[in-house]
Design a protein around this motif. Structure first.
Motif, PDB file in Angstrom:
ATOM      1  N   CYS A  68       0.897  -1.125  -0.139  1.00 57.90           N
ATOM      2  CA  CYS A  68       0.070   0.043   0.141  1.00 57.90           C
ATOM      3  C   CYS A  68       0.927   1.284   0.092  1.00 57.90           C
ATOM      4  N   SER A  69       0.619   2.222  -0.735  1.00 55.52           N
ATOM      5  CA  SER A  69       1.120   3.430  -0.879  1.00 55.52           C
ATOM      6  C   SER A  69       1.165   4.302   0.497  1.00 55.52           C
ATOM      7  N   ILE A  70       1.974   4.445   1.325  1.00 59.93           N
ATOM      8  CA  ILE A  70       2.204   5.141   2.555  1.00 59.93           C
ATOM      9  C   ILE A  70       1.806   6.893   2.258  1.00 59.93           C
ATOM     10  N   ASP A  71       2.547   6.940   1.055  1.00 60.95           N
ATOM     11  CA  ASP A  71       2.501   8.415   0.619  1.00 60.95           C
ATOM     12  C   ASP A  71       1.271   8.995   0.196  1.00 60.95           C
ATOM     13  N   LEU A  72       0.462   7.925  -0.444  1.00 57.63           N
ATOM     14  CA  LEU A  72      -0.742   8.477  -0.983  1.00 57.63           C
ATOM     15  C   LEU A  72      -1.701   8.523   0.133  1.00 57.63           C
ATOM     16  N   LEU A  73      -1.589   7.768   0.918  1.00 56.87           N
ATOM     17  CA  LEU A  73      -2.522   7.718   2.099  1.00 56.87           C
ATOM     18  C   LEU A  73      -2.398   8.942   2.926  1.00 56.87           C
ATOM     19  N   ILE A  74      -1.042   9.400   3.328  1.00 55.27           N
ATOM     20  CA  ILE A  74      -0.690  10.603   4.072  1.00 55.27           C
ATOM     21  C   ILE A  74      -1.377  11.818   3.293  1.00 55.27           C
ATOM     22  N   ASP A  75      -1.149  11.790   1.834  1.00 56.04           N
ATOM     23  CA  ASP A  75      -1.652  12.959   1.060  1.00 56.04           C
ATOM     24  C   ASP A  75      -3.045  13.102   1.529  1.00 56.04           C
ATOM     25  N   ASP A  76      -3.804  12.014   1.369  1.00 56.61           N
ATOM     26  CA  ASP A  76      -5.220  12.325   1.245  1.00 56.61           C
ATOM     27  C   ASP A  76      -5.622  12.575   2.793  1.00 56.61           C
ATOM     28  N   ILE A  77      -5.096  11.765   3.729  1.00 56.75           N
ATOM     29  CA  ILE A  77      -5.613  12.343   5.119  1.00 56.75           C
ATOM     30  C   ILE A  77      -5.000  13.674   5.267  1.00 56.75           C
ATOM     31  N   ARG A  78      -3.894  14.216   4.628  1.00 53.68           N
ATOM     32  CA  ARG A  78      -3.646  15.643   4.892  1.00 53.68           C
ATOM     33  C   ARG A  78      -4.621  16.769   4.240  1.00 53.68           C
ATOM     34  N   GLU A  79      -5.176  16.145   3.005  1.00 58.34           N
ATOM     35  CA  GLU A  79      -6.088  16.899   2.202  1.00 58.34           C
ATOM     36  C   GLU A  79      -7.396  17.002   3.203  1.00 58.34           C
TER      37      GLU A  79
END
Length: 227
Positions: A68-79
């Protein structure tokens, strides 16, 4: 006999732990893609929220799997946190919930200063900055930069705060200790790595820092309250 019983009990607890780890569903294949992604986001945010230290990529992979892409998850959470008074910030090699700088005055008014840097003098901050840029660096070199002795007690205070540590011995005469910054330094100043320090040339261009002034000890007019 008693030792054998304890051994079996210990083995049972270990087996239970491994079994529980196997039963933990990271892939969530039974969920539709959107629901699966949402659950991964919740797991990541909850893990970071509950941790007292920055959470690394390796730790987060334990709850969402390595694919799973941690970076994409973080980006969506930050959004989703956009407009909130706090954010997920990459710091000290992991991620941590931090309040936004705009609310620093409100937090200080409510609970006073926080963190190790809140009680640092101007000289201490500048010495930390020099160590950050020029590490590993000796105490004598720091004294040369500032045009006054940087005492052992001064260095000991910064070490006691966990912001610096001993580095390799200098190859110069007497092989004095050098000093380097720590993970705690990154955390206190909100840096992910030392590469996130402001570009030295940019600071010079902005008139905020001069290497020539550092080398001549003319960085600030008065350090009388520094030690």
């Amino acid at each position: 006999m008693a030792e054998a019983v304890r051994a079996r009990r210990g083995k049972g607890r270990s087996d239970d732990h491994r079994s529980g780890d196997r039963l933990f569903d990271r892939k969530l294949d039974h969920l539709p893609p959107e629901a699966r992604w949402r659950e991964w986001m919740h797991r990541v945010e909850a893990t970071i929220f509950a941790a007292s230290e920055p959470v690394t990529r390796e730790v987060l992979a334990r709850v969402v799997g390595k694919n799973c892409s941690i970076d994409l998850l973080i980006d969506d959470i930050r959004e989703e946190l956009h407009g909130r008074p706090y954010d997920l910030v990459a710091v000290a090699g992991g991620w941590k919930h931090l309040t936004r700088p705009a609310y620093a005055d409100a937090i200080r008014a409510a609970v006073g200063g926080s963190g190790k840097t809140a009680g640092l003098t101007q000289l201490e901050v500048l010495v930390l900055m020099c160590i950050g840029y020029f590490q590993p660096i000796t105490r004598a070199e720091l004294s040369s930069f500032f045009g006054k002795e940087i005492s052992r007690d001064f260095i000991g205070h910064l070490r006691g705060a966990g912001l610096i540590a001993s580095g390799p011995r200098s190859p110069t005469a007497g092989a004095p200790y050098t000093y380097v910054t720590t993970k705690e330094f990154l955390l206190e100043f909100g840096l992910d790595t030392l590469r996130d320090l402001p570009d030295f040339e940019a600071l010079e261009d902005a008139g905020l820092l001069s290497k020539d002034k550092l080398l001549t000890g003319d960085i600030m007019p008065d350090f009388s309250a520094g030690q």
